[in-house]
Write an enzyme that holds these catalytic residues in place. Structure first.
Site, mmCIF file in Angstrom:
data_model
loop_
_atom_site.group_PDB
_atom_site.id
_atom_site.type_symbol
_atom_site.label_atom_id
_atom_site.label_comp_id
_atom_site.label_asym_id
_atom_site.label_seq_id
_atom_site.Cartn_x
_atom_site.Cartn_y
_atom_site.Cartn_z
ATOM 1 C CG ASN A 10 -0.185 -6.899 0.499
ATOM 2 O OD1 ASN A 10 -1.405 -7.287 0.592
ATOM 3 N ND2 ASN A 10 -1.003 -5.300 -0.472
ATOM 4 C CG HIS A 13 -4.596 -10.573 -3.192
ATOM 5 N ND1 HIS A 13 -5.795 -10.469 -2.488
ATOM 6 C CD2 HIS A 13 -3.715 -9.553 -2.696
ATOM 7 C CE1 HIS A 13 -5.478 -8.926 -3.903
ATOM 8 N NE2 HIS A 13 -4.270 -8.767 -3.435
ATOM 9 C CG HIS A 46 -5.068 -1.854 0.724
ATOM 10 N ND1 HIS A 46 -6.022 -1.527 0.078
ATOM 11 C CD2 HIS A 46 -6.200 -0.521 1.838
ATOM 12 C CE1 HIS A 46 -6.238 -0.049 -0.722
ATOM 13 N NE2 HIS A 46 -6.493 0.399 0.060
ATOM 14 N NE ARG A 48 -9.861 -1.976 -2.109
ATOM 15 C CZ ARG A 48 -9.293 -0.862 -3.134
ATOM 16 N NH1 ARG A 48 -8.003 -1.781 -3.387
ATOM 17 N NH2 ARG A 48 -10.002 -0.655 -3.842
ATOM 18 N NE ARG A 52 -12.178 -4.692 -3.614
ATOM 19 C CZ ARG A 52 -12.325 -4.218 -4.427
ATOM 20 N NH1 ARG A 52 -11.360 -4.086 -5.501
ATOM 21 N NH2 ARG A 52 -12.763 -2.605 -4.785
ATOM 22 C CD GLU A 76 -0.924 -1.018 0.452
ATOM 23 O OE1 GLU A 76 0.796 -1.501 -0.163
ATOM 24 O OE2 GLU A 76 -1.577 -1.735 0.251
ATOM 25 C CB THR A 107 -3.940 -0.121 -5.685
ATOM 26 O OG1 THR A 107 -4.606 0.311 -4.242
ATOM 27 C CG2 THR A 107 -3.955 1.920 -5.249
ATOM 28 C CD GLU A 157 4.283 1.296 -1.844
ATOM 29 O OE1 GLU A 157 4.769 1.269 -0.694
ATOM 30 O OE2 GLU A 157 3.969 0.093 -2.569
ATOM 31 C CG HIS A 200 0.560 -2.082 -7.688
ATOM 32 N ND1 HIS A 200 0.011 -2.391 -9.245
ATOM 33 C CD2 HIS A 200 -0.538 -1.954 -7.443
ATOM 34 C CE1 HIS A 200 -1.365 -3.243 -8.624
ATOM 35 N NE2 HIS A 200 -1.293 -3.254 -6.896
#
Ligand code: PXP
Length: 251
Positions: A10, A13, A46, A48, A52, A76, A107, A157, A200
């Site tokens: 993922n 970031h 993801h 969002r 962000r 996502e 999340t 998941e 996660h």
């Protein structure tokens, strides 16, 4: 011999760092390319609602990259009409439906598909009709798993955040209890014919026990890999994560 375990990286970031300055560097696309070169089996991102981190343009770029190199993009998304349109535009390999609240930092829990059944059902149907694999990001609870099956999702998941937090804080009793919930949930989901993923909060300390759950066939890991890559580079962190995953599976 155990089944190999896929690693989805993922890259949200990388976009968080880029957005701190508002320019283009560091580019999530470049991070995705580097992750794939380092052995990632797929890319997860993801988009969002508040944009962000990942932007619409990032999704355009990542979808193009994944289709060019033949790697799955796991998109996502919140259960909204806006995100459904983005998914239908790109037709990623998979869409993972996640809960989203603007004020949360990440999340924080699984999607409550039992309570949100009526809202989730049409989105699952629309995604499936478009040939997109549907994954539901849920807690490892028997009710959530049963509803995920009834909704027609192909994948669940399991949210590993609480287990990983317990490991980080050294609360062994909580970690044992939460790991057992993940084990039972994974076995129940597989019994119902669902493909089982987990994600996660996973880091080097928590990955082995999760990777050892035989029904889990994919891990999605982001924050730790990107953070640790600052110190050791993306190649090394992915290689080390892969080693730990393989060792847990006796590969
Ligand atoms: N899987 C899902 C469904 C997520 O929402 C996230 C966080 O965006 C992850 C995996 C990755 O979590 P982390 O960044 O804590 O590794």
């Amino acid at each position: 011999m155990s089944t190999p375990l896929r690693l989805g990286v993922n890259i949200d970031h990388v976009a968080t760092i880029r957005n701190a300055r508002g320019g283009r560097h560091p580019e999530p696309l470049r991070a995705a390319e580097a992750a794939i070169s380092a052995g990632a089996d797929g890319i997860t991102a993801h988009l969002r609602e508040d944009r962000r981190h990942i932007s619409d343009e990032d999704i355009d770029d990542l979808a193009a990259l994944c289709s060019r190199v033949g790697k799955p993009l796991n998109f996502e998304m919140a259960v909204t009409d806006e995100m459904l349109l983005v998914a239908l535009k790109h037709r990623p390999h998979a869409a993972c439906l996640v809960p989203e609240r603007r004020e949360e930092r990440t999340t924080e829990g699984g999607l409550d598909v039992a309570r949100g059944h009526n809202v989730v059902a049409p989105v699952v149907r629309a995604l499936r009709d478009a040939g997109i694999r549907v994954s539901l990001f849920i807690e490892a609870s028997p009710v959530q798993i049963a509803v995920a099956e009834a909704l027609g999702a192909q994948v669940v998941e399991l949210h590993t955040g609480a287990y990983c937090d317990a490991v980080k804080s050294g609360d062994q009793a909580a970690a044992d209890r939460l790991l057992e919930q993940l084990r039972v949930g994974a076995s129940e989901a597989a019994r119902r014919g669902l493909e089982v993923h987990a994600g996660h909060g996973i880091d080097f300390d928590s990955v082995s026990a999760i990777a050892a759950i035989p029904e889990v066939i994919e891990l999605n890991i982001g924050h730790f890999l990107i953070g640790e890559a600052i110190f050791v580079g993306i190649d090394d962190v992915i290689a080390r994560m892969r080693q730990l995953m393989n060792a847990a599976r006796h590969l």
